[in-house]
Design an enzyme around this catalytic site. Structure first.
Site, PDB file in Angstrom:
ATOM      1  N   GLU A  31       5.886   2.858  -0.462  1.00 31.00           N
ATOM      2  CA  GLU A  31       5.344   1.613  -1.009  1.00 31.00           C
ATOM      3  C   GLU A  31       3.982   1.248  -0.416  1.00 31.00           C
ATOM      4  O   GLU A  31       3.171   0.588  -1.051  1.00 31.00           O
ATOM      5  CB  GLU A  31       6.333   0.460  -0.769  1.00 31.00           C
ATOM      6  CG  GLU A  31       7.589   0.528  -1.615  1.00 31.00           C
ATOM      7  CD  GLU A  31       7.372   0.026  -3.035  1.00 31.00           C
ATOM      8  OE1 GLU A  31       6.241  -0.349  -3.386  1.00 31.00           O
ATOM      9  OE2 GLU A  31       8.362   0.028  -3.802  1.00 31.00           O
ATOM     10  N   LYS A  91       3.991  -4.360   6.402  1.00 26.19           N
ATOM     11  CA  LYS A  91       4.172  -3.409   7.509  1.00 26.19           C
ATOM     12  C   LYS A  91       4.051  -1.967   7.044  1.00 26.19           C
ATOM     13  O   LYS A  91       3.725  -1.070   7.835  1.00 26.19           O
ATOM     14  CB  LYS A  91       5.500  -3.664   8.218  1.00 26.19           C
ATOM     15  CG  LYS A  91       6.733  -3.581   7.324  1.00 26.19           C
ATOM     16  CD  LYS A  91       7.313  -2.195   7.179  1.00 26.19           C
ATOM     17  CE  LYS A  91       8.400  -2.165   6.138  1.00 26.19           C
ATOM     18  NZ  LYS A  91       8.969  -0.810   5.967  1.00 26.19           N
ATOM     19  N   SER A 138      10.384   7.072   8.883  1.00 24.41           N
ATOM     20  CA  SER A 138       9.712   6.162   7.956  1.00 24.41           C
ATOM     21  C   SER A 138       8.880   6.953   6.959  1.00 24.41           C
ATOM     22  O   SER A 138       8.043   7.785   7.339  1.00 24.41           O
ATOM     23  CB  SER A 138       8.800   5.198   8.729  1.00 24.41           C
ATOM     24  OG  SER A 138       7.843   4.603   7.883  1.00 24.41           O
ATOM     25  N   LYS A 177      10.767  -3.802  -0.743  1.00 30.18           N
ATOM     26  CA  LYS A 177       9.601  -4.184   0.058  1.00 30.18           C
ATOM     27  C   LYS A 177       8.339  -3.717  -0.659  1.00 30.18           C
ATOM     28  O   LYS A 177       7.916  -2.574  -0.513  1.00 30.18           O
ATOM     29  CB  LYS A 177       9.692  -3.577   1.455  1.00 30.18           C
ATOM     30  CG  LYS A 177      10.905  -4.052   2.256  1.00 30.18           C
ATOM     31  CD  LYS A 177      11.028  -3.336   3.590  1.00 30.18           C
ATOM     32  CE  LYS A 177      12.215  -3.850   4.389  1.00 30.18           C
ATOM     33  NZ  LYS A 177      12.382  -3.174   5.677  1.00 30.18           N
ATOM     34  N   VAL A 210       9.226   7.321  -2.982  1.00 27.97           N
ATOM     35  CA  VAL A 210       8.195   6.293  -3.060  1.00 27.97           C
ATOM     36  C   VAL A 210       7.811   5.830  -1.658  1.00 27.97           C
ATOM     37  O   VAL A 210       8.666   5.477  -0.858  1.00 27.97           O
ATOM     38  CB  VAL A 210       8.694   5.076  -3.874  1.00 27.97           C
ATOM     39  CG1 VAL A 210       7.665   3.961  -3.866  1.00 27.97           C
ATOM     40  CG2 VAL A 210       9.010   5.498  -5.300  1.00 27.97           C
TER      41      VAL A 210
END
Length: 356
Positions: free
Chosen positions: A294, A204, A267, A121, A292
């Site tokens: 993103e 998102k 998350s 993503k 990471v």
């Protein structure tokens, strides 16, 4: 669909497939685990020889999935060529910053008609390219798909109920991936809007950072709901301007993924936003995460693209000013609350006032 290795109606067993998973991070490990437990032979590629050796010896990827055993026929390797050569289907879970480099360096290893599915993503900086577009450019002879949805890796490996989306215009590819991954706790739904599904998964991450900030500031539930839904409106507005189907954002890859990343401290992007909301510097927050996030990279790219094509994205602009422009969080929130009150869902009621 019968469970893997159960007898089919004709008395035969469900066939074992050779599958490659490229990338030994959290999500790559989660998909390798699902595939292995579903009875398939998984050629699990990663760069780190020590990581390969650890999984061989202990069946655990301690850096990303401590205490989670990778069961089944999972074969870790640093030999990407061998993994791809042996595989019928390849899943790519390489971070977006290295995605093209790895695929380009090994493009001759992929076969004509081989199924290649992106799990990443993110967006490539040069040319604002999504991972499926990179695959189309680097391995055009392959059949390309994208997997995305509300899929926290830590819950998948714990066999918590999860659903995802496989996007491709190729019906056989969609069916193949559904059969490979589907099981009693992991459901795979289908979509033909590759660009929308993939763009939703990348966008998102930005709003998860915003949600983390809001949570650290102890903003109320009403405010959190407002941020999530205005984020949905903002990301769908942007994506539709680039050719995505707005209905994609009503599904798992859109609102589903947005909800889970904006409400869960599991998350990575949410955690970065939360740390910044507590007063930490962005670099310190990212370093503390150790993985990471993103959304940090995606934010810059989306802000530049939105300005270039004239798309109104106040949350993106505000977050950018907080993270990179040294603006105070309270000042940005005040500015957002003073903006023009326009249409709720602009695909129903068009925007009537220009906002700059």
């Amino acid at each position: 669909m019968p469970e893997k290795n159960e007898l089919l109606e004709n008395g035969a067993k469900e066939p074992v497939h050779d599958v490659a998973v490229l990338g030994g991070g959290s999500f790559g490990s989660a998909m390798a685990k699902v595939l292995g437990e579903n009875g398939h032979r998984v050629h699990f590629w990663m760069r780190d020889e020590a990581q390969v050796e650890e999984i061989n010896q202990t069946r655990i990827n301690s850096r990303y999935m401590p205490e989670v055993e990778l069961k089944g026929d999972i074969q870790p390797t640093t030999d990407l060529a061998s993994a791809v050569r042996k595989a019928e289907i390849v899943f790519v879970a390489i971070p977006s910053k290295a995605f093209r480099t790895v695929i380009r360096e090994n493009c001759d290893k992929f076969r004509e008609g081989q199924i290649v599915v992106s799990l990443t993503k993110g967006i490539e900086a040069h040319g604002f390219k999504l991972m499926s577009e990179i695959l189309q450019e680097e391995v055009p002879r392959c059949r390309i798909g994208v997997l995305s949805g509300p899929n926290l890796a830590s819950e998948i490996v714990n066999r918590d109920l999860t659903a995802t989306v496989i996007a491709s215009k190729d019906p056989e590819l969609r069916s193949t991936v559904q059969n490979l991954l589907g099981c009693e706790y992991f459901r795979v739904y289908a979509n033909v809007d590759i660009y929308g599904v993939e763009l939703a998964g990348a966008l998102k991450n930005i709003y998860a950072i915003v949600a983390g900030l809001a949570s650290a500031l102890n903003m109320g539930e009403n405010a959190k709901a407002m941020l999530i839904t205005r984020g949905l409106a903002e990301m769908s507005r942007f994506a539709v301007s680039l050719g995505a189907n707005p209905m994609t954002f009503m599904g798992l890859a859109g609102v589903g993924d947005l909800i889970v990343t904006c409400t869960s401290p599991k998350s990575r992007n949410f955690r970065v936003g939360y740390a910044v909301g507590e007063g930490k510097k962005l670099d310190d927050a990212v370093a503390e995460l150790g993985q990471v996030a993103e959304g940090i990279y995606t934010l810059k790219l989306v802000k530049e693209k939105a300005e270039a094509i004239g798309i109104y994205m106040p949350l993106v602009k505000g977050l950018y000013e907080i993270l990179y422009g040294n603006a105070s969080i309270s000042a940005v929130i005040s500015s957002l609350m003073m903006s023009i009150q326009n249409s709720d869902v602009e695909f129903i009621l068009p925007r009537t006032i220009a906002e700059q």
